[in-house]
Design an enzyme around this catalytic site. Structure first.
Site, PDB file in Angstrom:
ATOM      1  N   SER A   1      31.598-101.720  43.282  1.00  0.00           N
ATOM      2  CA  SER A   1      32.865-101.178  43.380  1.00  0.00           C
ATOM      3  C   SER A   1      33.891-102.285  42.900  1.00  0.00           C
ATOM      4  CB  SER A   1      33.236-100.903  44.751  1.00  0.00           C
ATOM      5  OG  SER A   1      33.179-102.023  45.621  1.00  0.00           O
TER       6      SER A   1
ATOM      7  N   GLU B   1      36.263-103.544  44.681  1.00  0.00           N
ATOM      8  CA  GLU B   1      36.204-104.509  46.049  1.00  0.00           C
ATOM      9  C   GLU B   1      35.127-105.357  45.818  1.00  0.00           C
ATOM     10  OE1 GLU B   1      36.825-101.186  46.076  1.00  0.00           O
ATOM     11  OE2 GLU B   1      39.065-101.362  46.499  1.00  0.00           O
TER      12      GLU B   1
ATOM     13  N   LEU C   1      19.195 -84.633  32.326  1.00  0.00           N
ATOM     14  CA  LEU C   1      20.073 -85.234  33.628  1.00  0.00           C
ATOM     15  C   LEU C   1      21.011 -86.284  33.087  1.00  0.00           C
ATOM     16  CD1 LEU C   1      20.385 -85.890  36.464  1.00  0.00           C
ATOM     17  CD2 LEU C   1      18.616 -87.595  36.335  1.00  0.00           C
TER      18      LEU C   1
ATOM     19  N   ARG D   1      20.057-111.620  50.107  1.00  0.00           N
ATOM     20  CA  ARG D   1      20.857-110.375  50.076  1.00  0.00           C
ATOM     21  C   ARG D   1      20.164-109.877  48.569  1.00  0.00           C
ATOM     22  NH1 ARG D   1      25.050-108.392  52.693  1.00  0.00           N
ATOM     23  NH2 ARG D   1      25.740-107.312  50.949  1.00  0.00           N
TER      24      ARG D   1
ATOM     25  N   ARG E   1      32.945-110.655  46.484  1.00  0.00           N
ATOM     26  CA  ARG E   1      31.703-111.007  47.060  1.00  0.00           C
ATOM     27  C   ARG E   1      31.389-112.259  46.722  1.00  0.00           C
ATOM     28  NH1 ARG E   1      27.407-106.107  48.635  1.00  0.00           N
ATOM     29  NH2 ARG E   1      28.940-104.934  49.497  1.00  0.00           N
TER      30      ARG E   1
ATOM     31  N   ASP F   1      24.238 -97.688  49.654  1.00  0.00           N
ATOM     32  CA  ASP F   1      24.615 -98.880  50.654  1.00  0.00           C
ATOM     33  C   ASP F   1      23.258 -99.484  51.577  1.00  0.00           C
ATOM     34  OD1 ASP F   1      26.394-100.834  51.618  1.00  0.00           O
ATOM     35  OD2 ASP F   1      27.410 -99.374  53.042  1.00  0.00           O
ATOM     36  N   GLY F   2      23.235-100.485  52.064  1.00  0.00           N
ATOM     37  CA  GLY F   2      22.519-101.262  52.982  1.00  0.00           C
ATOM     38  C   GLY F   2      21.527-102.058  52.356  1.00  0.00           C
ATOM     39  N   ASN F   3      21.735-102.449  51.075  1.00  0.00           N
ATOM     40  CA  ASN F   3      20.870-103.479  50.630  1.00  0.00           C
ATOM     41  C   ASN F   3      20.747-104.772  51.278  1.00  0.00           C
ATOM     42  OD1 ASN F   3      20.353-101.550  48.771  1.00  0.00           O
ATOM     43  ND2 ASN F   3      21.279-102.653  46.823  1.00  0.00           N
TER      44      ASN F   3
ATOM     45  N   TRP G   1      18.969-104.506  54.553  1.00  0.00           N
ATOM     46  CA  TRP G   1      17.688-104.559  54.424  1.00  0.00           C
ATOM     47  C   TRP G   1      16.978-105.624  54.250  1.00  0.00           C
ATOM     48  CZ3 TRP G   1      13.844-105.057  50.808  1.00  0.00           C
ATOM     49  CH2 TRP G   1      12.759-104.214  50.848  1.00  0.00           C
TER      50      TRP G   1
ATOM     51  N   HIS H   1      18.908-105.793  46.908  1.00  0.00           N
ATOM     52  CA  HIS H   1      19.333-105.124  45.577  1.00  0.00           C
ATOM     53  C   HIS H   1      18.099-104.993  44.739  1.00  0.00           C
ATOM     54  CE1 HIS H   1      23.367-105.885  47.187  1.00  0.00           C
ATOM     55  NE2 HIS H   1      23.520-107.285  46.523  1.00  0.00           N
TER      56      HIS H   1
ATOM     57  N   GLU I   1      30.415 -81.662  50.005  1.00  0.00           N
ATOM     58  CA  GLU I   1      29.432 -81.820  51.239  1.00  0.00           C
ATOM     59  C   GLU I   1      29.050 -83.189  51.413  1.00  0.00           C
ATOM     60  OE1 GLU I   1      29.231 -79.392  53.524  1.00  0.00           O
ATOM     61  OE2 GLU I   1      30.295 -77.946  52.298  1.00  0.00           O
TER      62      GLU I   1
HETATM   63  C1  IPE Z   1      30.488 -99.232  48.622  1.00  0.00           C
HETATM   64  O1  IPE Z   1      29.403-100.300  49.434  1.00  0.00           O
HETATM   65  C2  IPE Z   1      30.141 -99.790  47.324  1.00  0.00           C
HETATM   66  C3  IPE Z   1      28.961 -99.471  46.594  1.00  0.00           C
HETATM   67  C4  IPE Z   1      27.941 -98.803  47.262  1.00  0.00           C
HETATM   68  C5  IPE Z   1      28.640 -99.913  45.270  1.00  0.00           C
HETATM   69  P1  IPE Z   1      30.270-101.460  50.231  1.00  0.00           P
HETATM   70  O2  IPE Z   1      28.962-101.986  50.903  1.00  0.00           O
HETATM   71  O3  IPE Z   1      30.926-102.266  49.349  1.00  0.00           O
HETATM   72  O4  IPE Z   1      31.092-100.751  51.095  1.00  0.00           O
HETATM   73  P2  IPE Z   1      32.019-101.100  52.291  1.00  0.00           P
HETATM   74  O5  IPE Z   1      32.722-102.694  52.110  1.00  0.00           O
HETATM   75  O6  IPE Z   1      31.094-101.483  53.421  1.00  0.00           O
HETATM   76  O7  IPE Z   1      33.053-100.183  52.760  1.00  0.00           O
HETATM   77  C1  IPE Z   2      24.924-101.815  48.589  1.00  0.00           C
HETATM   78  O1  IPE Z   2      24.352-102.647  49.462  1.00  0.00           O
HETATM   79  C2  IPE Z   2      24.888-102.431  47.266  1.00  0.00           C
HETATM   80  C3  IPE Z   2      26.237-102.761  46.651  1.00  0.00           C
HETATM   81  C4  IPE Z   2      27.271-102.779  47.293  1.00  0.00           C
HETATM   82  C5  IPE Z   2      26.412-103.539  45.486  1.00  0.00           C
HETATM   83  P1  IPE Z   2      25.153-103.715  50.192  1.00  0.00           P
HETATM   84  O2  IPE Z   2      25.018-104.992  49.549  1.00  0.00           O
HETATM   85  O3  IPE Z   2      26.467-103.360  50.532  1.00  0.00           O
HETATM   86  O4  IPE Z   2      24.447-103.797  51.666  1.00  0.00           O
HETATM   87  P2  IPE Z   2      25.145-103.990  53.159  1.00  0.00           P
HETATM   88  O5  IPE Z   2      26.030-103.076  53.376  1.00  0.00           O
HETATM   89  O6  IPE Z   2      25.566-105.521  53.158  1.00  0.00           O
HETATM   90  O7  IPE Z   2      23.781-103.969  53.965  1.00  0.00           O
HETATM   91 MG    MG Z   3      27.472-102.359  52.201  1.00  0.00          MG
END
Ligand code: IPE
Ligand code: IPE
Ligand code: MG
Length: 251
Positions: A66, A68, A132, A34, A72, A21-23, A26, A38, A208
Site C-alpha cells: 500500500s 502507507e 485469469l 518479518r 515501514r 495480511d498477517g505475514n 506469522w 512475506h 461482499e
Molecule cells: C494492508 O495491510 C496492505 C496490504 C496488505 C498490502 P497493512 O498491514 O498495511 O494494513 P494496516 O496498517 O494494518 O491497516
Molecule cells: C501483509 O502482512 C503484507 C504487507 C502489508 C506487505 P503484514 O506485513 O502487514 O503482517 P502483519 O500485519 O504485521 O502481521
Molecule cells: Mg498487516
C-alpha cells in the site's frame, strides 16, 4: 466434504480481491524476522492463483503493497521489493502455462527500477493470456487513486476535453486504475483485522466482505474455497427486498 466440491459453478464470483495480511505476525509466531513471513506468503499467492483458475474466477486482485507501507522500515521495504522481482521472474513461465495475464494498479513509477522492469516484462509477456487476470495492487491506495482521477478530470475540463455535465458514476470509474476491470464481488482480508486500509473504496461499494483470522501464509486453497462457499450462501440484495429477488428468480 471438501469445500471445493460445495462450490456452485454457476455462482462463482467473477472478481475476487484479497488484502493479504498477517505475514509479520506469522513470522513472529515462528520466532523469525518479518521478511520470512512475506517469503512464505508467496506460497499462498500461488495457491489462490491456481485455485482461481480451477474454479473459474476471471479477475483476482491482490493488495501487495500500500501507499502507507512506504513508511515501514527500509530493510523491510527493500526485502519486499526484492521478493516481488524474484517472484515475478520465477513465476513467469508458470503464469503463461496457466493462462494468467498480469496487470497492476497503483503508483508504479514509485517502485524501484528493477521492479518496474520485471513488471513491464511480465505484463508484456502475459498480455494475450485469457484464463485469469491477476491484478497486483502495488504502491496503491484508494485515496491516491481517487485524487488522481479527480485531478485528471479537472485537467480535461480545463482543456475543454470534458464537460462537467458528462460526470457520472461510469465516467468516474473510467478514470480509476481499475477502469478495465469489473468491481469485485468478494473481498477477503486475512489476519483478523476488520478494516479496508485504503483499498478499492469506490469499487467495493457493493462487494461482499469476508474477514478471516487465518494469517496470510497459512491461507491455502481450502481456505479460499471455504470463502467462495461462504460468499455463495449470502443473499446479495443491492437495496431490494428478499421478496423482489425471489420474484425475479421465478420469472
Ligand atoms: C494492508 O495491510 C496492505 C496490504 C496488505 C498490502 P497493512 O498491514 O498495511 O494494513 P494496516 O496498517 O494494518 O491497516
Ligand atoms: C501483509 O502482512 C503484507 C504487507 C502489508 C506487505 P503484514 O506485513 O502487514 O503482517 P502483519 O500485519 O504485521 O502481521
Ligand atoms: Mg498487516
Amino acid at each position: 466434504m471438501s469445500y471445493k466440491s460445495q462450490i456452485l459453478s454457476d455462482k462463482v464470483p467473477q472478481h475476487v480481491a484479497i488484502i493479504m495480511d498477517g505475514n509479520g505476525r506469522w513470522a513472529k509466531q515462528q520466532g523469525e524476522v518479518r521478511i520470512f513471513g512475506h517469503t512464505n506468503g508467496v506460497d499462498s499467492v500461488r495457491s489462490v492463483i491456481t485455485a482461481s483458475g480451477e474454479i473459474g474466477v476471471k479477475y483476482l486482485t491482490l493488495y501487495a503493497f500500500s501507499t502507507e507501507n512506504w513508511s515501514r522500515p527500509k530493510e523491510e521495504i527493500d526485502g519486499l521489493m526484492n521478493l516481488l522481482v524474484q517472484s515475478i521472474t520465477d513465476e513467469l513461465e508458470e503464469m503463461n502455462e496457466k493462462g494468467v495475464r498480469l496487470q497492476t494498479i497503483g503508483n508504479i513509477k514509485n517502485l524501484p527500477d528493477s521492479c518496474q522492469k520485471a513488471l513491464k516484462e511480465a505484463i508484456e509477456s502475459t498480455k494475450d493470456n485469457k484464463k485469469l487476470t491477476l491484478i497486483l495492487a502495488l504502491s496503491y491506495s484508494s485515496r491516491w487513486e481517487i485524487t488522481n482521477a479527480i485531478s485528471k478530470m479537472a485537467k480535461n475540463i480545463e482543456d475543454n476535453k470534458l464537460s462537467s455535465d458528462e460526470i457520472n458514476e461510469q465516467l468516474i470509474s473510467s478514470y480509476l486504475s481499475t477502469a478495465n476491470f469489473p468491481d469485485p464481488e468478494l473481498l477477503i482480508r486475512t489476519s483478523g483485522e476488520s478494516r479496508i486500509s485504503n483499498f478499492l473504496m469506490w469499487q467495493l461499494a457493493y462487494t461482499e466482505l469476508l474477514f478471516t483470522d487465518t494469517l496470510w501464509p497459512d491461507f491455502d486453497k481450502e481456505c479460499y474455497y471455504k470463502a467462495i462457499v461462504d460468499f455463495q450462501r449470502r443473499e446479495r440484495r443491492f437495496g431490494k427486498t428478499t421478496e423482489q429477488l425471489d420474484d425475479n428468480e421465478i420469472n
